[in-house]
Design an enzyme around this catalytic site. Structure first.
Site, PDB file in Angstrom:
ATOM      1  N   GLY A   3       0.949  -1.191   0.002  1.00 44.58           N
ATOM      2  CA  GLY A   3       0.232  -0.198  -0.188  1.00 44.58           C
ATOM      3  C   GLY A   3       0.688   1.180   0.507  1.00 44.58           C
ATOM      4  O   GLY A   3       0.237   2.078   0.994  1.00 44.58           O
ATOM      5  N   LEU A   5       1.711   3.155  -2.063  1.00 46.09           N
ATOM      6  CA  LEU A   5       1.194   4.536  -2.784  1.00 46.09           C
ATOM      7  C   LEU A   5       0.282   5.501  -1.721  1.00 46.09           C
ATOM      8  O   LEU A   5      -0.537   6.262  -2.690  1.00 46.09           O
ATOM      9  CB  LEU A   5       0.824   4.448  -4.164  1.00 46.09           C
ATOM     10  CG  LEU A   5       1.812   4.051  -5.079  1.00 46.09           C
ATOM     11  CD1 LEU A   5       1.107   3.018  -7.013  1.00 46.09           C
ATOM     12  CD2 LEU A   5       2.908   4.972  -5.175  1.00 46.09           C
ATOM     13  N   GLY A   6      -0.242   4.337  -0.975  1.00 44.62           N
ATOM     14  CA  GLY A   6      -1.920   4.976  -0.064  1.00 44.62           C
ATOM     15  C   GLY A   6      -1.321   6.595   0.694  1.00 44.62           C
ATOM     16  O   GLY A   6      -0.283   7.555   0.977  1.00 44.62           O
ATOM     17  N   GLN A   7      -2.138   7.142   1.735  1.00 48.32           N
ATOM     18  CA  GLN A   7      -2.142   8.040   1.850  1.00 48.32           C
ATOM     19  C   GLN A   7      -0.790   7.861   3.421  1.00 48.32           C
ATOM     20  O   GLN A   7       0.043   9.408   3.229  1.00 48.32           O
ATOM     21  CB  GLN A   7      -2.712   8.878   3.232  1.00 48.32           C
ATOM     22  CG  GLN A   7      -2.771  10.368   4.213  1.00 48.32           C
ATOM     23  CD  GLN A   7      -4.192   9.503   4.878  1.00 48.32           C
ATOM     24  OE1 GLN A   7      -4.914   9.055   5.892  1.00 48.32           O
ATOM     25  NE2 GLN A   7      -4.810  11.257   4.816  1.00 48.32           N
ATOM     26  N   ASP A  29       2.515  -1.225  -4.223  1.00 50.14           N
ATOM     27  CA  ASP A  29       1.530  -1.492  -4.084  1.00 50.14           C
ATOM     28  C   ASP A  29       0.546  -2.124  -5.404  1.00 50.14           C
ATOM     29  O   ASP A  29       1.163  -2.640  -6.337  1.00 50.14           O
ATOM     30  CB  ASP A  29       1.571   0.195  -4.412  1.00 50.14           C
ATOM     31  CG  ASP A  29      -0.070   0.683  -3.953  1.00 50.14           C
ATOM     32  OD1 ASP A  29      -0.227   1.653  -3.037  1.00 50.14           O
ATOM     33  OD2 ASP A  29      -1.436   0.028  -4.635  1.00 50.14           O
ATOM     34  N   ARG A  31      -1.184  -0.551  -7.524  1.00 47.46           N
ATOM     35  CA  ARG A  31      -1.673   0.088  -8.325  1.00 47.46           C
ATOM     36  C   ARG A  31      -0.304   0.431  -8.793  1.00 47.46           C
ATOM     37  O   ARG A  31       0.556  -0.215  -7.706  1.00 47.46           O
ATOM     38  CB  ARG A  31      -1.613   1.584  -8.079  1.00 47.46           C
ATOM     39  CG  ARG A  31      -3.490   1.914  -7.735  1.00 47.46           C
ATOM     40  CD  ARG A  31      -4.408   3.144  -7.248  1.00 47.46           C
ATOM     41  NE  ARG A  31      -3.240   3.409  -5.954  1.00 47.46           N
ATOM     42  CZ  ARG A  31      -3.386   4.485  -4.930  1.00 47.46           C
ATOM     43  NH1 ARG A  31      -3.656   5.428  -5.558  1.00 47.46           N
ATOM     44  NH2 ARG A  31      -2.689   4.586  -3.748  1.00 47.46           N
ATOM     45  N   ASP A  47      -1.040  -7.195  -5.237  1.00 48.27           N
ATOM     46  CA  ASP A  47      -1.920  -7.702  -4.717  1.00 48.27           C
ATOM     47  C   ASP A  47      -1.009  -8.154  -3.534  1.00 48.27           C
ATOM     48  O   ASP A  47      -1.113  -9.908  -3.246  1.00 48.27           O
ATOM     49  CB  ASP A  47      -2.379  -8.372  -5.992  1.00 48.27           C
ATOM     50  CG  ASP A  47      -3.879  -9.325  -5.441  1.00 48.27           C
ATOM     51  OD1 ASP A  47      -4.181  -8.222  -4.029  1.00 48.27           O
ATOM     52  OD2 ASP A  47      -4.657  -9.227  -5.916  1.00 48.27           O
ATOM     53  N   TYR A 136     -15.451  -2.544   8.927  1.00 49.41           N
ATOM     54  CA  TYR A 136     -13.605  -1.663   9.418  1.00 49.41           C
ATOM     55  C   TYR A 136     -13.306  -1.867  10.685  1.00 49.41           C
ATOM     56  O   TYR A 136     -11.942  -2.584  10.808  1.00 49.41           O
ATOM     57  CB  TYR A 136     -13.800   0.287   9.017  1.00 49.41           C
ATOM     58  CG  TYR A 136     -12.199   0.482   9.468  1.00 49.41           C
ATOM     59  CD1 TYR A 136     -11.509   0.318   8.215  1.00 49.41           C
ATOM     60  CD2 TYR A 136     -12.548   1.865  10.090  1.00 49.41           C
ATOM     61  CE1 TYR A 136     -10.222   0.945   8.063  1.00 49.41           C
ATOM     62  CE2 TYR A 136     -11.204   2.241  10.283  1.00 49.41           C
ATOM     63  CZ  TYR A 136      -9.796   2.044   9.099  1.00 49.41           C
ATOM     64  OH  TYR A 136      -8.801   2.735   9.302  1.00 49.41           O
ATOM     65  N   LYS A 140     -10.238  -4.156  11.689  1.00 51.15           N
ATOM     66  CA  LYS A 140      -9.259  -3.956  13.071  1.00 51.15           C
ATOM     67  C   LYS A 140      -9.435  -4.718  13.930  1.00 51.15           C
ATOM     68  O   LYS A 140      -7.772  -4.932  14.456  1.00 51.15           O
ATOM     69  CB  LYS A 140      -8.938  -1.996  12.683  1.00 51.15           C
ATOM     70  CG  LYS A 140      -8.933  -0.785  12.148  1.00 51.15           C
ATOM     71  CD  LYS A 140      -7.394  -1.314  11.219  1.00 51.15           C
ATOM     72  CE  LYS A 140      -7.543  -1.127  10.005  1.00 51.15           C
ATOM     73  NZ  LYS A 140      -6.088  -0.749   9.963  1.00 51.15           N
TER      74      LYS A 140
HETATM   75  C1  AKB Z   1     -10.460   6.223   8.569  1.00 51.84           C
HETATM   76  O1  AKB Z   1     -11.618   7.737   8.729  1.00 51.84           O
HETATM   77  O2  AKB Z   1     -11.413   5.661   7.924  1.00 51.84           O
HETATM   78  C2  AKB Z   1      -9.457   6.106   9.217  1.00 51.84           C
HETATM   79  C3  AKB Z   1      -8.970   6.004  10.437  1.00 51.84           C
HETATM   80  C4  AKB Z   1      -9.397   6.792  11.422  1.00 51.84           C
HETATM   81  O3  AKB Z   1      -8.797   4.839  10.894  1.00 51.84           O
HETATM   82  N1  AKB Z   1      -8.120   7.922   8.762  1.00 51.84           N
END
Ligand code: AKB
Length: 317
Positions: A3, A5-7, A29, A31, A47, A136, A140
């Site tokens: 990842g 190329l991500g934030q 990445d 991409r 991938d 999400y 996590k």
């Molecule tokens: C999101 O907003 O999904 C993330 C996080 C706080 O985990 N930036």
């Protein structure tokens, strides 16, 4: 790094290359690397749901530490829960297996999203109830548990941070709930205004990317004997809500205007997260100290974005 190329990856790759050497960091990445990005150093297409690809890159380059960043963020994960599980958990499982077989350490970010509505919302403790109601969050918490399991069962050196919302002017975030903050900075420079998708009182912890990058490196270099926790440490630098951020931006950009069109999906996600977290464990176990508060973050974000997005130099007074 997956990842890359991500934030987070876009800034972590450069930081690791300046610290350890350009030829010691392999960026990867799903991409392709944009041409003319000015980045030197190895880049691989990976991938993360493909274990053989991961294994090949780790063996070819003699990788000893995997920074596994590839994941779907909260809002986009809620739109595609099955893909989120496949990428976030399927990817992590394969990374941990490759790490186990090749004796690699693993960094994997967690998030304030690992908490849920049953968690104490103010000064959320390091060890507390984690029953998130978003996919999400489910990935996590599962990731935190799986990383701890690989550590105690297979002695894989796994470490992680529960990042708050992250603010950066380098790479745009993709599909998060805390992204309103980054969007507000861009809105301020481009249009002098911003329509926010969260309510004005939606407080959460936040962090400017240079602090997040430094925290990652400090945690990975921390003495293992001092770590009581591993996956993952609460972490914070500042706390604000959209109304506070708009006021801070207006100090540097007088006339900045905000209005609100609440998105019920992202608002529900934000409402399930802590209002603030207690990061004493990170401070005590490996010496975490943030450097950027809201005023300093605003000044730097607006200063850099003004130069990046507009031809004329518009420095924050
Ligand atoms: C999101 O907003 O999904 C993330 C996080 C706080 O985990 N930036």
């Amino acid at each position: 790094m997956t990842g890359a190329l991500g934030q987070i990856g876009s800034e972590l790759v450069s930081a690791l290359r300046s610290r350890y050497g350009v030829d010691r960091v392999v960026a990867s990445d799903v991409r392709m690397h944009p041409r003319g990005s000015g980045q030197n150093g190895a880049f691989e297409y990976v991938d993360v749901t493909n274990g053989r690809q991961l294994q090949g890159v780790v063996r070819r380059h003699g990788v000893d530490t995997i920074y596994h960043l590839a994941a779907l963020l909260s809002a986009v994960a809620e739109e595609k829960p099955q893909v989120a599980w496949n990428v976030n958990m399927g990817g992590l499982y394969r990374v941990l297996e490759v790490a186990r077989e090749n004796h690699c350490a693993v960094f994997h970010p967690s998030s304030i999203g690992a908490f849920g509505p049953g968690t104490p919302r103010e000064a959320t403790p390091q060890d507390t109830i984690q029953r998130p109601n978003t996919i999400y969050g489910v990935t996590k918490v599962s990731a935190e548990l799986l990383c701890d399991y690989y550590h105690h069962r297979f002695q894989v050196e796994t470490r992680g941070l529960r990042f708050p919302g992250l603010i950066s002017h380098v790479a745009p975030p993709g599909g998060g709930t805390s992204d309103y903050a980054v969007e507000m900075f861009f809105g301020a420079i481009r249009h002098g205004r911003y329509t926010c998708f969260l309510r004005p009182d939606s407080s959460m912890d936040m962090m400017f990317m240079p602090d997040a990058i430094r925290a990652t490196i400090e945690l990975m270099e921390a003495d293992a004997n001092k770590l009581i926790h591993r996956n993952a440490f609460n972490l914070t630098a500042m706390n604000f809500n959209p109304r506070d951020l708009a006021a801070a931006i207006a100090v540097c950009r007088p006339g900045f205007e905000i209005d609100y069109e609440v998105d019920p999906v992202r608002q529900a996600i934000a409402d399930s997260w802590p209002l603030s977290v207690d990061d004493r464990a990170a401070r005590e176990e490996w010496g975490w100290r943030p450097e950027y508060d809201l005023a300093r973050t605003c000044e730097e974000m607006l200063d850099v974005l003004a130069k990046k997005l507009k031809p004329e130099d518009e420095r924050c007074p």
